[in-house]
Design an enzyme around this catalytic site. Structure first.
Site, PDB file in Angstrom:
ATOM      1  N   LEU A   1       0.828  -1.207   0.000  1.00 43.88           N
ATOM      2  CA  LEU A   1       0.000   0.000   0.000  1.00 43.88           C
ATOM      3  C   LEU A   1       0.860   1.254   0.000  1.00 43.88           C
ATOM      4  O   LEU A   1       0.525   2.247  -0.646  1.00 43.88           O
ATOM      5  CB  LEU A   1      -0.920   0.007   1.220  1.00 43.88           C
ATOM      6  CG  LEU A   1      -2.189  -0.842   1.122  1.00 43.88           C
ATOM      7  CD1 LEU A   1      -2.913  -0.866   2.463  1.00 43.88           C
ATOM      8  CD2 LEU A   1      -3.114  -0.292   0.045  1.00 43.88           C
TER       9      LEU A   1
ATOM     10  N   HIS B   1     -12.031 -13.140 -14.323  1.00 40.85           N
ATOM     11  CA  HIS B   1     -11.947 -12.462 -13.026  1.00 40.85           C
ATOM     12  C   HIS B   1     -12.043 -10.947 -13.227  1.00 40.85           C
ATOM     13  O   HIS B   1     -11.017 -10.261 -13.339  1.00 40.85           O
ATOM     14  CB  HIS B   1     -10.630 -12.804 -12.325  1.00 40.85           C
ATOM     15  CG  HIS B   1     -10.575 -14.188 -11.779  1.00 40.85           C
ATOM     16  ND1 HIS B   1     -10.943 -14.495 -10.487  1.00 40.85           N
ATOM     17  CD2 HIS B   1     -10.202 -15.360 -12.352  1.00 40.85           C
ATOM     18  CE1 HIS B   1     -10.799 -15.794 -10.274  1.00 40.85           C
ATOM     19  NE2 HIS B   1     -10.348 -16.342 -11.393  1.00 40.85           N
TER      20      HIS B   1
ATOM     21  N   CYS C   1     -15.688 -17.086 -12.140  1.00 40.81           N
ATOM     22  CA  CYS C   1     -14.816 -18.227 -12.424  1.00 40.81           C
ATOM     23  C   CYS C   1     -15.464 -19.519 -11.934  1.00 40.81           C
ATOM     24  O   CYS C   1     -16.438 -19.974 -12.517  1.00 40.81           O
ATOM     25  CB  CYS C   1     -13.433 -17.999 -11.829  1.00 40.81           C
ATOM     26  SG  CYS C   1     -12.168 -19.100 -12.509  1.00 40.81           S
TER      27      CYS C   1
ATOM     28  N   GLU D   1     -12.633  -8.656 -11.174  1.00 43.35           N
ATOM     29  CA  GLU D   1     -12.120  -7.862 -10.054  1.00 43.35           C
ATOM     30  C   GLU D   1     -10.716  -7.338 -10.298  1.00 43.35           C
ATOM     31  O   GLU D   1     -10.315  -6.319  -9.731  1.00 43.35           O
ATOM     32  CB  GLU D   1     -12.149  -8.680  -8.752  1.00 43.35           C
ATOM     33  CG  GLU D   1     -11.217  -9.872  -8.694  1.00 43.35           C
ATOM     34  CD  GLU D   1     -11.845 -11.167  -9.181  1.00 43.35           C
ATOM     35  OE1 GLU D   1     -11.394 -12.247  -8.747  1.00 43.35           O
ATOM     36  OE2 GLU D   1     -12.777 -11.101 -10.006  1.00 43.35           O
TER      37      GLU D   1
ATOM     38  N   THR E   1      11.790   0.348  15.830  1.00 37.36           N
ATOM     39  CA  THR E   1      12.266   1.087  14.654  1.00 37.36           C
ATOM     40  C   THR E   1      13.782   1.249  14.697  1.00 37.36           C
ATOM     41  O   THR E   1      14.473   1.064  13.678  1.00 37.36           O
ATOM     42  CB  THR E   1      11.576   2.456  14.580  1.00 37.36           C
ATOM     43  OG1 THR E   1      10.192   2.265  14.305  1.00 37.36           O
ATOM     44  CG2 THR E   1      12.188   3.322  13.491  1.00 37.36           C
TER      45      THR E   1
ATOM     46  N   THR F   1       9.787   3.523  20.321  1.00 39.41           N
ATOM     47  CA  THR F   1      10.605   3.678  19.114  1.00 39.41           C
ATOM     48  C   THR F   1      11.682   2.613  18.969  1.00 39.41           C
ATOM     49  O   THR F   1      12.340   2.541  17.932  1.00 39.41           O
ATOM     50  CB  THR F   1      11.298   5.054  19.107  1.00 39.41           C
ATOM     51  OG1 THR F   1      12.239   5.110  20.187  1.00 39.41           O
ATOM     52  CG2 THR F   1      10.281   6.179  19.260  1.00 39.41           C
ATOM     53  N   LYS F   2      11.873   1.784  19.997  1.00 37.49           N
ATOM     54  CA  LYS F   2      12.985   0.828  19.963  1.00 37.49           C
ATOM     55  C   LYS F   2      12.888  -0.152  18.793  1.00 37.49           C
ATOM     56  O   LYS F   2      13.913  -0.462  18.161  1.00 37.49           O
ATOM     57  CB  LYS F   2      13.070   0.068  21.282  1.00 37.49           C
ATOM     58  CG  LYS F   2      14.373  -0.708  21.466  1.00 37.49           C
ATOM     59  CD  LYS F   2      15.587   0.235  21.531  1.00 37.49           C
ATOM     60  CE  LYS F   2      15.604   1.014  22.839  1.00 37.49           C
ATOM     61  NZ  LYS F   2      16.821   1.852  22.961  1.00 37.49           N
TER      62      LYS F   2
END
Length: 559
Positions: free
Chosen positions: A24, A526, A389, A528, A195, A192-193
């Site tokens: 994404l 299909h 399908c 979609e 990261t 944050t550790k």
């Protein structure tokens, strides 16, 4: 045309844990750069050894996305196509299996002139070659590295992209690392550790990220951003909050508000126009403010993992957006419908409160009889039905059994000795992508032997399909092995089944409809895969419209 030496490259890696949303993020970055007038493409590099995900269980890998040229790919390519104008091909998804297969083929052919073939430089050179190839004739190529930093199988890809900056120049590469900043409820703190450790792992193999996308459920304060910047050696404005959102289509706008696209063009030293994001803002507004709600029941066997139907779920949402409606999805396990039990009866009662029923694609005999029962319910109760399908094949079998007076009608996939093989294994057909005739038997390999990719289809005038598409010829993507058996076409047509979509030569049945039903349609392809949030697929738009009409006629309004 842009020369490949002028192409800019963005590499997106992930840390801490999987499923943070690299796909994404990549798609959203693509959308932002397109809004600035840049031509982009995207590529997913997957570390698993399978040549492609085509034979992988959906519970392990999720949906298999299919491109026009017949590539079976990672589901992230679906995000790429839904968010951008990029049209993807075999070049846009490579696995370790595909890379190693290419290297070994070259070695057997003698291309390496007797050298000892090694991960460095031969495997990494192969990876870099395909990155360069996908970057031809675009301004920016966005490359997502699958897996998580620290996984042993990802190391060749990470080494390849480490080398890439030295190959093409510092201003032509941007490293973006997606990581997690968890919120600990008991202490009321963002931590944050994870990261810090993830970036430390990435830096240990020679990659210093230029930008950090910090996935979190709460906005990062300036103090937290400053701490991350200090310990991870990035500017403070390169720490981007990737906060959870109600709709995934809000992500590009949230990234823009955080200044992500400004930071990217600065790192890449590239000039662009100001971003044009009105379409995205309008889309999010329509999602947040629907005029009505409609409920669709999906009867399948992979319902425990929603990623198995990712493109399908999104296409239904797109159909709702086109009708100014919010689509609520109800999932029913088709296996649970097979037995005459109180639990199964309760599930059928759930079907009665839905506004439409959809049976999606799939493989194997498990849950098939439950799908057939769901089809019969939709047909007899005049509820809008959409079969995709395998769903279309279930509709054919159900109709043959209960209307066409062919008891025990079936597919040879499930019963090779059925007296009425209305669905069968087609052993020979013409493939337009390869421009050749494909021959297949029961003994053929499973991988890559289906009817894959885009095939043309001619629609019957006056059909619901033609009404939806507003044209007579279409092209749709396929992924299946079994086909409608033409030996039964006349018999089923005499009983009221209409074959409203056929291949150009009339031999392949692509769409079926029923004469005496408000909206009953099955398609072998299909649809979609080609639906977009700002341009819903015609069949999904029409299906949701029919469901809304059914709801209104039934005087059932969902709150």
């Amino acid at each position: 045309m842009t020369n490949r030496t002028h192409t800019k490259f963005i590499f997106i890696t992930g840390g801490v844990l999987s499923s943070l949303g690299k796909g994404l993020a990549a798609a959203s970055i693509g959308a932002l750069l397109e809004s600035r007038g840049l031509r982009i493409t995207l590529q997913k590099l997957d570390p698993y050894i399978n040549v492609d995900p085509g034979t992988m269980n959906p519970f392990q890998h999720g949906e298999v996305f299919v491109t026009d040229d017949g590539a079976e790919t990672d589901l992230d390519l679906g995000h790429y196509e839904r968010y951008t104008n990029a049209r993807l091909t075999q070049l846009n998804n490579f696995t370790s299996g595909r890379i190693y297969h290419s290297v070994i083929t070259k070695e057997r052919r003698g291309d390496y002139l007797g050298k000892t073939v090694q991960v460095i430089p031969h495997v990494t050179d192969e990876i870099k070659h395909w990155i360069r190839e996908v970057g031809t004739d675009v301004d920016v190529a966005i490359i997502e590295i699958g897996g998580t930093v620290g996984d042993i199988e990802s190391l060749p890809f990470l080494e390849a992209i480490r080398q890439f900056r030295a190959d093409v120049g510092k201003n032509n590469v941007c490293y973006i690392h997606l990581t997690l900043v968890p919120y600990i409820k008991t202490s009321g703190e963002l931590k944050t550790k994870p990261t810090q450790h993830s970036v430390k792992e990435l830096r240990s193999i020679g990659i210093q990220p230029d930008i950090l996308l910090c996935r979190t459920e709460r906005d990062l304060s300036e103090e937290i951003k400053g701490k991350i910047a200090l310990f991870c050696n990035v500017p403070k404005d390169a720490v981007i909050t990737a906060v959870d959102v109600e709709s995934i289509y809000e992500v590009p706008l949230r990234f823009h508000d955080e200044g992500l696209d400004d930071r990217i063009v600065e790192v890449l030293n590239i000039w662009t126009r100001s971003p044009h994001l009105d379409q995205w803002r309008d889309l999010v507004h329509r999602i947040r403010h629907p005029e009505c709600t409609v409920t669709i029941c999906i009867v399948g066997k992979y319902i425990d993992l929603k990623e198995s139907y990712k493109s399908l779920n999104e296409a239904l949402a797109h159909g709702g957006i086109a009708n100014n409606a919010r689509v609520i999805l109800e999932f029913v396990d088709s296996e649970d419908l097979e037995q005459d039990t109180p639990a199964a009866q309760q599930l059928f009662e759930r079907l009665t409160v839905c506004d439409g029923i959809l049976v999606p694609g799939g493989f194997g005999a498990r849950g098939v009889e439950g799908k057939i029962r769901a089809v019969r319910f939709a047909r007899e109760h005049k509820a809008p039905f959409f079969g995709i399908c395998l769903g279309m094949q279930m509709a054919v079998i159900e109709f043959a059994r209960h209307v066409g007076e062919m008891p025990h009608a079936n597919s040879t996939e499930f019963n090779p000795s059925t007296p009425y093989p209305v669905i069968y294994l087609m052993t020979e057909w013409f493939n337009p992508q390869r421009n050749m005739t494909i021959v297949r038997t029961q003994q053929s390999d499973k991988g890559g032997t289906m009817r894959l990719g885009a095939y043309p289809c001619v629609l019957q005038e006056g059909s619901r399909a033609a009404e939806a598409y507003q044209t007579r010829e279409i092209s749709e993507r396929h992924r299946h092995r079994y086909e409608f058996n033409n030996d039964f076409r006349d018999r089923l047509e005499a009983c009221g089944m209409r074959f409203t979509g056929l291949s150009r030569d009339g031999q392949l049945v692509e769409i079926i409809e029923l004469e005496d039903h408000p909206w009953f349609l099955g398609c072998q392809f299909h649809p979609e895969f080609k639906s977009r949030p700002m341009s819903a697929h015609p069949l999904f738009r029409a299906f949701i419209h029919a469901a809304l009409q059914f709801q209104q006629n039934s005087k059932r309004v969902v709150a």
